[in-house]
Design a protein around this motif. Structure first.
Motif, PDB file in Angstrom:
ATOM      1  N   ALA A  64      80.232 -22.217 -18.469  1.00  0.00           N
ATOM      2  CA  ALA A  64      80.359 -21.096 -17.536  1.00  0.00           C
ATOM      3  C   ALA A  64      81.120 -21.579 -16.305  1.00  0.00           C
ATOM      4  O   ALA A  64      80.906 -22.695 -15.830  1.00  0.00           O
ATOM      5  CB  ALA A  64      78.986 -20.562 -17.129  1.00  0.00           C
ATOM      6  N   ILE A  65      82.020 -20.738 -15.810  1.00  0.00           N
ATOM      7  CA  ILE A  65      82.755 -21.016 -14.576  1.00  0.00           C
ATOM      8  C   ILE A  65      82.408 -19.900 -13.598  1.00  0.00           C
ATOM      9  O   ILE A  65      82.663 -18.721 -13.876  1.00  0.00           O
ATOM     10  CB  ILE A  65      84.272 -21.054 -14.819  1.00  0.00           C
ATOM     11  N   VAL A  66      81.828 -20.266 -12.470  1.00  0.00           N
ATOM     12  CA  VAL A  66      81.394 -19.276 -11.491  1.00  0.00           C
ATOM     13  C   VAL A  66      82.034 -19.602 -10.146  1.00  0.00           C
ATOM     14  O   VAL A  66      82.042 -20.766  -9.724  1.00  0.00           O
ATOM     15  CB  VAL A  66      79.853 -19.272 -11.345  1.00  0.00           C
ATOM     16  N   SER A  67      82.577 -18.596  -9.473  1.00  0.00           N
ATOM     17  CA  SER A  67      83.199 -18.803  -8.171  1.00  0.00           C
ATOM     18  C   SER A  67      82.335 -18.209  -7.065  1.00  0.00           C
ATOM     19  O   SER A  67      81.533 -17.306  -7.292  1.00  0.00           O
ATOM     20  CB  SER A  67      84.589 -18.162  -8.132  1.00  0.00           C
ATOM     21  N   ASP A  68      82.546 -18.737  -5.857  1.00  0.00           N
ATOM     22  CA  ASP A  68      81.829 -18.260  -4.693  1.00  0.00           C
ATOM     23  C   ASP A  68      82.499 -17.006  -4.145  1.00  0.00           C
ATOM     24  O   ASP A  68      83.572 -16.600  -4.592  1.00  0.00           O
ATOM     25  CB  ASP A  68      81.808 -19.357  -3.633  1.00  0.00           C
ATOM     26  N   PHE A  69      81.871 -16.413  -3.144  1.00  0.00           N
ATOM     27  CA  PHE A  69      82.499 -15.274  -2.470  1.00  0.00           C
ATOM     28  C   PHE A  69      83.753 -15.729  -1.727  1.00  0.00           C
ATOM     29  O   PHE A  69      83.809 -16.847  -1.196  1.00  0.00           O
ATOM     30  CB  PHE A  69      81.544 -14.663  -1.435  1.00  0.00           C
ATOM     31  N   PRO A  70      84.779 -14.873  -1.633  1.00  0.00           N
ATOM     32  CA  PRO A  70      85.910 -15.193  -0.762  1.00  0.00           C
ATOM     33  C   PRO A  70      85.445 -15.234   0.698  1.00  0.00           C
ATOM     34  O   PRO A  70      84.499 -14.545   1.079  1.00  0.00           O
ATOM     35  CB  PRO A  70      86.877 -14.021  -1.002  1.00  0.00           C
ATOM     36  N   ILE A  71      86.121 -16.054   1.493  1.00  0.00           N
ATOM     37  CA  ILE A  71      85.785 -16.095   2.913  1.00  0.00           C
ATOM     38  C   ILE A  71      86.552 -15.028   3.684  1.00  0.00           C
ATOM     39  O   ILE A  71      86.211 -14.716   4.824  1.00  0.00           O
ATOM     40  CB  ILE A  71      86.072 -17.484   3.520  1.00  0.00           C
ATOM     41  N   THR A  72      87.584 -14.455   3.059  1.00  0.00           N
ATOM     42  CA  THR A  72      88.315 -13.366   3.707  1.00  0.00           C
ATOM     43  C   THR A  72      88.944 -12.474   2.658  1.00  0.00           C
ATOM     44  O   THR A  72      89.406 -12.958   1.607  1.00  0.00           O
ATOM     45  CB  THR A  72      89.410 -13.903   4.649  1.00  0.00           C
TER      46      THR A  72
ATOM     47  N   GLY B 133      82.254 -10.204 -11.099  1.00  0.00           N
ATOM     48  CA  GLY B 133      81.203 -10.519 -10.142  1.00  0.00           C
ATOM     49  C   GLY B 133      81.149  -9.496  -9.011  1.00  0.00           C
ATOM     50  O   GLY B 133      81.167  -8.283  -9.250  1.00  0.00           O
ATOM     51  N   ASN B 134      81.101  -9.987  -7.773  1.00  0.00           N
ATOM     52  CA  ASN B 134      81.013  -9.067  -6.633  1.00  0.00           C
ATOM     53  C   ASN B 134      82.262  -8.192  -6.491  1.00  0.00           C
ATOM     54  O   ASN B 134      82.218  -7.125  -5.881  1.00  0.00           O
ATOM     55  CB  ASN B 134      80.801  -9.857  -5.339  1.00  0.00           C
ATOM     56  N   GLN B 135      83.370  -8.619  -7.087  1.00  0.00           N
ATOM     57  CA  GLN B 135      84.589  -7.829  -6.983  1.00  0.00           C
ATOM     58  C   GLN B 135      84.602  -6.646  -7.955  1.00  0.00           C
ATOM     59  O   GLN B 135      85.502  -5.807  -7.899  1.00  0.00           O
ATOM     60  CB  GLN B 135      85.807  -8.731  -7.200  1.00  0.00           C
TER      61      GLN B 135
ATOM     62  N   HIS C 119      69.614  -9.527 -14.605  1.00  0.00           N
ATOM     63  CA  HIS C 119      70.237 -10.855 -14.469  1.00  0.00           C
ATOM     64  C   HIS C 119      71.739 -10.703 -14.175  1.00  0.00           C
ATOM     65  O   HIS C 119      72.295 -11.421 -13.337  1.00  0.00           O
ATOM     66  CB  HIS C 119      70.024 -11.670 -15.747  1.00  0.00           C
ATOM     67  N   TYR C 120      72.362  -9.774 -14.867  1.00  0.00           N
ATOM     68  CA  TYR C 120      73.780  -9.485 -14.630  1.00  0.00           C
ATOM     69  C   TYR C 120      73.962  -8.971 -13.203  1.00  0.00           C
ATOM     70  O   TYR C 120      74.895  -9.363 -12.497  1.00  0.00           O
ATOM     71  CB  TYR C 120      74.242  -8.434 -15.642  1.00  0.00           C
ATOM     72  N   GLU C 121      73.073  -8.110 -12.787  1.00  0.00           N
ATOM     73  CA  GLU C 121      73.142  -7.546 -11.446  1.00  0.00           C
ATOM     74  C   GLU C 121      73.029  -8.629 -10.378  1.00  0.00           C
ATOM     75  O   GLU C 121      73.787  -8.641  -9.395  1.00  0.00           O
ATOM     76  CB  GLU C 121      72.016  -6.524 -11.285  1.00  0.00           C
ATOM     77  N   GLN C 122      72.097  -9.563 -10.560  1.00  0.00           N
ATOM     78  CA  GLN C 122      71.924 -10.639  -9.590  1.00  0.00           C
ATOM     79  C   GLN C 122      73.155 -11.549  -9.534  1.00  0.00           C
ATOM     80  O   GLN C 122      73.533 -12.041  -8.462  1.00  0.00           O
ATOM     81  CB  GLN C 122      70.680 -11.463  -9.938  1.00  0.00           C
ATOM     82  N   ALA C 123      73.792 -11.765 -10.685  1.00  0.00           N
ATOM     83  CA  ALA C 123      75.008 -12.575 -10.711  1.00  0.00           C
ATOM     84  C   ALA C 123      76.120 -11.905  -9.918  1.00  0.00           C
ATOM     85  O   ALA C 123      76.925 -12.577  -9.256  1.00  0.00           O
ATOM     86  CB  ALA C 123      75.453 -12.804 -12.155  1.00  0.00           C
ATOM     87  N   ALA C 124      76.172 -10.573  -9.951  1.00  0.00           N
ATOM     88  CA  ALA C 124      77.177  -9.844  -9.176  1.00  0.00           C
ATOM     89  C   ALA C 124      76.843  -9.845  -7.690  1.00  0.00           C
ATOM     90  O   ALA C 124      77.728  -9.898  -6.841  1.00  0.00           O
ATOM     91  CB  ALA C 124      77.281  -8.409  -9.684  1.00  0.00           C
ATOM     92  N   ILE C 125      75.557  -9.809  -7.365  1.00  0.00           N
ATOM     93  CA  ILE C 125      75.139  -9.797  -5.958  1.00  0.00           C
ATOM     94  C   ILE C 125      75.393 -11.143  -5.289  1.00  0.00           C
ATOM     95  O   ILE C 125      75.814 -11.207  -4.130  1.00  0.00           O
ATOM     96  CB  ILE C 125      73.646  -9.414  -5.854  1.00  0.00           C
ATOM     97  N   HIS C 126      75.209 -12.215  -6.020  1.00  0.00           N
ATOM     98  CA  HIS C 126      75.228 -13.547  -5.405  1.00  0.00           C
ATOM     99  C   HIS C 126      76.461 -14.386  -5.759  1.00  0.00           C
ATOM    100  O   HIS C 126      76.576 -15.511  -5.289  1.00  0.00           O
ATOM    101  CB  HIS C 126      73.971 -14.323  -5.802  1.00  0.00           C
TER     102      HIS C 126
ATOM    103  N   GLY D 203      80.880 -14.582  -7.153  1.00  0.00           N
ATOM    104  CA  GLY D 203      82.179 -13.953  -7.339  1.00  0.00           C
ATOM    105  C   GLY D 203      82.567 -13.904  -8.807  1.00  0.00           C
ATOM    106  O   GLY D 203      81.714 -13.958  -9.700  1.00  0.00           O
ATOM    107  N   PRO D 204      83.865 -13.814  -9.108  1.00  0.00           N
ATOM    108  CA  PRO D 204      84.333 -13.763 -10.504  1.00  0.00           C
ATOM    109  C   PRO D 204      83.848 -14.958 -11.304  1.00  0.00           C
ATOM    110  O   PRO D 204      83.721 -16.069 -10.786  1.00  0.00           O
ATOM    111  CB  PRO D 204      85.862 -13.779 -10.346  1.00  0.00           C
ATOM    112  N   ARG D 205      83.586 -14.737 -12.573  1.00  0.00           N
ATOM    113  CA  ARG D 205      83.060 -15.789 -13.414  1.00  0.00           C
ATOM    114  C   ARG D 205      83.611 -15.653 -14.835  1.00  0.00           C
ATOM    115  O   ARG D 205      84.042 -14.568 -15.249  1.00  0.00           O
ATOM    116  CB  ARG D 205      81.534 -15.738 -13.445  1.00  0.00           C
TER     117      ARG D 205
END
Length: 296
Positions: free
Chosen positions: A133-141, A86-88, A115-122, A124-126
């Motif tokens: 599907a398991i999708v995580s949010d952005f880390p807070i720190t 994802g974003n990482q 679609h892949y790009e948007q999943a990385a933008i919005h 975290g790891p999935r």
């Protein structure tokens, strides 16, 4: 009369003997045959059954168990194929997006790629599977050191808003207890830590605390003329530890390591040779000099 009696006696004896012999032999032969057949059959059946069982087990194992094991191992081996950072993993996504968004390269795959790009933008790891599907949010720190390694002394280096977190010390995975609660460790617990965690403990909380916790005293010190690295031999009861500084890293630091050595070693130089060679403690004590390129 005597002649008649003798002839009768002889004839009767001969007939009786012949009949007895025939009956006895027949009975004996039959019993022997039965016993031999029974013993042979039992032995043959047992051997045949054992061989059949072994062959059946081997064939069944080869056809089922081994294939199942291989399948399960392959599942474990390739589990990471479902993972995406994802974003990482933004670096790779940015590289691909550059040719689409900036260069304007017109490829038929880009509509699906976005679609892949948007999943990385919005997100975290999935983990993506055909059925779930398991999708995580952005880390807070996210905390890093000057070499961009995950690092934070008194807080998680990476944390999420649900409370899940990961602790790191200059890129080495650690625990909250290791970094923030040194007083909770006993000497035995410290000794059981992996080498890297013993190093993290000493760097984070100071080697004086480690020495005090172990109840150890420095009995000998030595500087290796070949490398310029310093070594100190510590003794705590029957336990001996060699403290050494690693070669300088890219950031200019030289992390300390504290590793157990043989209880028969008496000098830091001999302890270092014992670590680097296959020599016995007694041999290292007699000839502690390291001949670089030979033993080391």
């Amino acid at each position: 009369d005597d002649a008649t009696y003798a002839a009768t006696r002889a004839a009767t004896y001969a007939a009786t003997d012949a009949a007895t012999r025939a009956a006895t032999r027949a009975a004996t032969d039959a019993a022997t045959d039965d016993a031999t057949y029974a013993a042979t059959r039992a032995a043959t059946d047992a051997a045949t059954d054992d061989a059949t069982d072994d062959a059946t087990y081997a064939a069944t194992r080869a056809a089922t168990y081994d294939r199942v094991v291989r399948f399960l191992l392959d599942c474990v081996r390739y589990w990471y194929r479902m993972k995406n950072g994802g974003n990482q993993w933004a670096g790779w996504c940015s590289f691909l997006s550059f040719f689409d968004r900036v260069v304007g390269l017109d490829l038929p795959t880009y509509p699906a790629w976005r679609h892949y790009e948007q999943a990385a933008i919005h997100g975290g790891p999935r983990y993506l599977h055909a059925r779930f599907a398991i999708v995580s949010d952005f880390p807070i720190t996210i905390q890093r050191d000057d070499r961009a390694r995950p690092h934070c002394a008194g807080a998680p280096a990476i944390a999420w808003q649900d409370g899940w977190a990961q602790w790191y010390w200059h890129g080495t995975r650690a625990t909250e207890r290791l970094l923030t609660r040194p007083e909770s460790y006993t000497a035995d617990e410290y000794r059981s830590l992996p080498t890297e965690h013993r190093r993290v403990f000493g760097e984070r909380h100071g080697w004086a605390l480690v020495t005090e916790m172990l109840g150890a005293t420095v009995v000998d010190e030595w500087t290796d003329p070949g490398t310029g690295l310093g070594y100190a031999l510590l003794v705590a009861g029957q336990n001996r530890w060699l403290r050494k500084r690693s070669p300088k890293l890219q950031d200019g630091t030289s992390p300390d390591y504290l590793e157990p050595v043989h209880e028969d070693l008496r000098t830091a130089q001999a302890a270092r040779k014992w670590q680097a060679t296959a020599w016995t403690p007694a041999e290292c004590e007699r000839d502690p000099e390291l001949h670089y390129g030979v033993e080391a």
